[in-house]
Design an enzyme around this catalytic site. Structure first.
Site: not given
Ligand code: BGC
Length: 386
Positions: A141, A215, A350
């Site tokens: 991210h 998210h 997402e």
């Molecule tokens: C990911 C997860 C990650 C989470 C974080 C998601 O987009 O796929 O693996 O732990 O984001 O909160």
């Protein structure tokens, strides 16, 4: 002409002019729903930045709350089958939990790169780049100081049909190791048909990679201490991307048919989540990218919560969606509706390009060149099924 007729004519002309003006004013008011956007103080970060909260309200009374830290959605309400509007997105009870790390990325805008990049490196135009390694060997991210930690400039827009916020953030060349100065604009619009529309735009001054997403964790029950295992999910995807031990796609594009990953027909999320399946073990549940059928802005997923009757439909023009069943929620933080944010009390859909695309030549490209404009659109639309 008699004096009375002349008077009547004058009166008629006056009424007409007045009436027309009134109409013009009315349409102006309709196009300027600024009274539908309220601004208030939200909190102060440890660096002393004061954070504002913007509350958008549509004609039905549905509300969206956004802060200028991380572009985070702190609340979004939706009606149940009795018409009761309740918050359906997970979040913290204390502002500082968003400011000091936001370990779950609750409600945040994600950039520059949604999901993982293997070994926190990639090559672009023959040059190799090391980006922030914040998830085991990988980058997740956008790195530790990704867009979810940034101060976004927010402008409530005038002259729009529905309440709209314009968020902008300029990321310096080299931020978190990524090349190119990237100017990002995101629009949040709350429409009168109870949809949250999110449009992303970006431009760069050097070759760059970009994969933006949102998210938010949804729980349509309106009670964040309950799991989402009873939510029924349908995803318009015949294939998904299997992952390795560190959740990087192996490169294989696997058919969902006959596996727990088959959501082509709506089923409760809890139905197969504990099946004896290597991919479910690797993800600790669902934490994979589905390869969406079709292209262009289209309906890609539907979530239905039978008890409340709430339905959320997702539309996007992206090629993929990461369905994450909240497997890393660990009960460390209080839930907004009481209790704790425990395992699987929220789900994320997402919309995005595929994880690790900069290292996977067979995936759709996430490169952005100077002079090009990045565009992406996603809609979360709420309704009820009785
Ligand atoms: C990911 C997860 C990650 C989470 C974080 C998601 O987009 O796929 O693996 O732990 O984001 O909160």
């Amino acid at each position: 002409m008699k004096k009375t007729s002349i008077n009547l004519l004058i009166l008629f002309a006056f009424l007409c002019i007045f009436g027309c003006n009134k109409k013009e004013n009315q349409s102006k008011t309709q196009a300027q729903p600024m009274e539908n956007i309220q601004v208030s103080d939200y909190g102060v970060t440890s660096k002393g930045d004061s954070i504002k909260k913007y509350t958008l309200t549509n004609k039905n009374g549905m509300k969206l709350e956004v802060i200028n830290f991380g572009g985070i959605i702190t609340s979004l309400t939706a009606p149940d089958k009795k018409g009761k509007y309740e918050d359906v997105v997970l979040g913290f009870t204390k502002p500082e939990d968003y400011f000091n790390g936001n370990p779950y990325y609750f409600g945040a805008l994600i950039g520059r790169y949604g999901n993982r990049i293997a070994n926190a490196k990639f090559t672009l135009d023959g040059k190799s780049y090391d980006i922030d390694k914040n998830d085991g060997p990988n980058s997740l991210h956008g790195g530790k100081e990704g867009f979810h930690t940034k101060f976004w400039n927010i402008e409530p827009l005038k002259d729009t049909k529905f309440p709209t916020l314009k968020l902008t953030y300029t990321s310096a060349d080299g931020e978190e190791g990524y090349p190119g100065k990237l100017t990002t604009t995101v629009f949040y619009t709350l429409t009168d048909d109870n949809a949250l529309e999110i449009s992303y735009e970006a431009e760069t001054d050097k070759p760059a990679v970009v994969n933006l997403t949102q998210h938010s964790y949804f729980n349509l029950s309106g009670n964040f201490s309950k799991t989402i295992l009873d939510h029924e999910l349908q995803i318009n995807a015949d294939k998904f991307l299997p992952v390795n031990e560190t959740l990087i796609p192996t490169g294989e594009q696997k058919a969902v048919k006959g596996s727990p990953f088959d959501f082509t027909v709506s089923k409760p999320i809890g139905k197969d989540i504990n099946a004896d399946d290597d991919q479910l073990k690797k993800g600790k549940g669902y934490d994979h990218n589905w390869i969406l059928n079709g292209s262009g802005l289209r309906s890609i997923a539907k979530v239905y919560h039978p008890e409340s009757g709430r339905v959320m439909e997702v539309l996007t023009d992206e090629p993929g969606v990461q369905f994450y069943s909240g497997n890393f929620l660990d009960g460390k933080f209080d839930a907004k509706t009481g209790g704790k944010n425990e395992l699987r009390t929220g789900l994320c859909l997402e919309t995005q390009h595929f994880p690790d695309s900069p290292n996977q030549p067979n995936f759709p490209s996430t490169e952005l060149k100077p002079g090009q404009k990045y565009h992406s659109k996603t809609i979360y639309k709420f309704s009820v099924k009785k």
